[in-house]
Design a protein around this motif. Structure first.
Motif, PDB file in Angstrom:
ATOM      1  N   ASP A  65       0.825  -1.209   0.000  1.00  0.00           N
ATOM      2  CA  ASP A  65       0.000   0.000   0.000  1.00  0.00           C
ATOM      3  C   ASP A  65       0.858   1.258   0.000  1.00  0.00           C
ATOM      4  OD1 ASP A  65      -2.296  -1.453  -0.032  1.00  0.00           O
ATOM      5  OD2 ASP A  65      -2.754  -1.235   2.094  1.00  0.00           O
TER       6      ASP A  65
ATOM      7  N   VAL B 198       1.156   4.411  -2.967  1.00  0.00           N
ATOM      8  CA  VAL B 198       0.854   5.812  -2.665  1.00  0.00           C
ATOM      9  C   VAL B 198       2.092   6.679  -2.829  1.00  0.00           C
ATOM     10  CG1 VAL B 198       0.114   7.412  -0.861  1.00  0.00           C
ATOM     11  CG2 VAL B 198      -1.051   5.215  -1.131  1.00  0.00           C
TER      12      VAL B 198
ATOM     13  N   VAL C 135      -3.251  11.562  -4.145  1.00  0.00           N
ATOM     14  CA  VAL C 135      -3.754  10.622  -3.134  1.00  0.00           C
ATOM     15  C   VAL C 135      -5.182  10.213  -3.449  1.00  0.00           C
ATOM     16  CG1 VAL C 135      -4.298  10.344  -0.686  1.00  0.00           C
ATOM     17  CG2 VAL C 135      -2.211  11.555  -1.359  1.00  0.00           C
TER      18      VAL C 135
ATOM     19  N   PHE D 167      -6.626   6.450  -4.189  1.00  0.00           N
ATOM     20  CA  PHE D 167      -7.479   6.019  -3.082  1.00  0.00           C
ATOM     21  C   PHE D 167      -8.380   4.850  -3.477  1.00  0.00           C
ATOM     22  CE2 PHE D 167     -11.461   6.170  -0.704  1.00  0.00           C
ATOM     23  CZ  PHE D 167     -11.006   6.169   0.600  1.00  0.00           C
TER      24      PHE D 167
ATOM     25  N   CYS E 202      -6.582   1.431  -4.297  1.00  0.00           N
ATOM     26  CA  CYS E 202      -6.078   0.807  -3.065  1.00  0.00           C
ATOM     27  C   CYS E 202      -7.228   0.323  -2.187  1.00  0.00           C
ATOM     28  CB  CYS E 202      -5.211   1.804  -2.296  1.00  0.00           C
ATOM     29  SG  CYS E 202      -3.561   2.020  -2.978  1.00  0.00           S
TER      30      CYS E 202
ATOM     31  N   PHE F 261      -4.555  -0.202   5.170  1.00  0.00           N
ATOM     32  CA  PHE F 261      -5.085   0.789   4.216  1.00  0.00           C
ATOM     33  C   PHE F 261      -5.373   2.119   4.911  1.00  0.00           C
ATOM     34  CE2 PHE F 261      -8.909   2.859   2.536  1.00  0.00           C
ATOM     35  CZ  PHE F 261      -8.446   3.223   1.280  1.00  0.00           C
TER      36      PHE F 261
ATOM     37  N   THR G  72      -2.143   3.869   5.876  1.00  0.00           N
ATOM     38  CA  THR G  72      -1.452   4.373   4.688  1.00  0.00           C
ATOM     39  C   THR G  72      -2.067   5.671   4.187  1.00  0.00           C
ATOM     40  OG1 THR G  72      -0.853   2.121   4.029  1.00  0.00           O
ATOM     41  CG2 THR G  72      -0.731   3.819   2.354  1.00  0.00           C
ATOM     42  N   ILE G  73      -3.378   5.688   4.061  1.00  0.00           N
ATOM     43  CA  ILE G  73      -4.051   6.877   3.544  1.00  0.00           C
ATOM     44  C   ILE G  73      -3.983   8.021   4.546  1.00  0.00           C
ATOM     45  CG2 ILE G  73      -6.253   7.813   2.783  1.00  0.00           C
ATOM     46  CD1 ILE G  73      -4.906   5.926   0.804  1.00  0.00           C
TER      47      ILE G  73
END
Length: 242
Positions: A168, A172, A193, A197, A200, A237, A240-241
């Motif tokens: 992940d 990104v 991003v 998004f 992912c 996830f 990561t975001i």
């Protein structure tokens, strides 16, 4: 053929013990099977009345058995040894857990080397490892809070977290790096991003569903692996975001 208990209860006196010894040593089906020829060694078979969730409870049960035997034989010259499939499985779990610590350490070293080779910058490497570390702490913390112990099956959880977290973060970071080459506008980075998004998200959801399907298994440890691996994918996830 006589089927029944050899010793419904322990004889209360020496005469009863002598009769039991005579009966046992005179039975060719017992000598060299349950009792040695010299009468100094005997095999005691313990069968669980309730074998539900045995894969989860095995180490606790064996530890309790060893504790009771040690207490009963304290101060005597009698030696005891545990054997059987349950003991073998327990030993394999302990050995595998020990080995997994070594190989997980080597795995981290390899991951750091590959990330350094890919990014050639300290910042992205630290960020990717941070994502994995936070995800690992959350997943394994929840696993421990649930009162569960690591076993031969669930010890792959850290590896799953590392793989998913690194994948992940690389997606990104690479996409953001590509956008940064076109300019350092914060809005451009936010668009990068936002662009990554959904891919992912759907990748994480389908992977989590795949692991979650293991909760239909009959074996408890397999169900645990499926549940926490699915949760680990989703946590990776989110971290990561975020």
């Amino acid at each position: 053929i006589e089927v029944g208990l050899l010793m419904p209860e322990v004889p209360p006196d020496e005469a009863g013990l002598a009769r039991l010894e005579t009966r046992v040593m005179g039975d060719p089906l017992l000598v060299n099977r349950l009792v040695s020829k010299d009468g100094r060694t005997a095999l005691i078979i313990a069968q669980m009345e309730d074998a539900a969730e045995m894969d989860v409870r095995r180490d606790t049960i064996l530890a309790r058995v060893a504790e009771v035997i040690e207490a009963d034989l304290e101060g005597s010259e009698i030696e005891s040894h545990l054997a059987g499939l349950g003991v073998v499985y327990d030993a394999l779990t302990r050995i595998s857990t020990s080995d997994s610590t070594l190989f997980m350490s080597l795995c981290y070293v390899l991951v750091i080397a590959v990330l350094a080779l890919l990014f050639r910058r300290l910042g992205p490497v630290v960020l990717a490892l941070g994502i994995v570390l936070v995800t690992m702490l959350v997943v394994m913390g929840l696993y421990g809070a649930a009162g569960l112990d690591i076993n031969m099956i669930t010890m792959v959880l850290p590896t799953i977290v590392v793989i998913v977290g690194i994948a992940d973060s690389i997606h990104v970071l690479f996409h953001v790096a590509e956008e940064r080459r076109k300019g350092s506008d914060p809005a451009r980075i936010r668009r990068a991003v936002a662009f990554i998004f959904l891919p992912c998200l759907f990748t994480s959801l389908t992977t989590a569903v795949g692991f979650a399907s293991l909760v239909t298994a009959r074996t408890e440890v397999i169900r645990q692996l499926g549940l926490f691996a699915a949760g680990g994918v989703l946590v990776a996830f989110v971290v990561t975001i975020a």
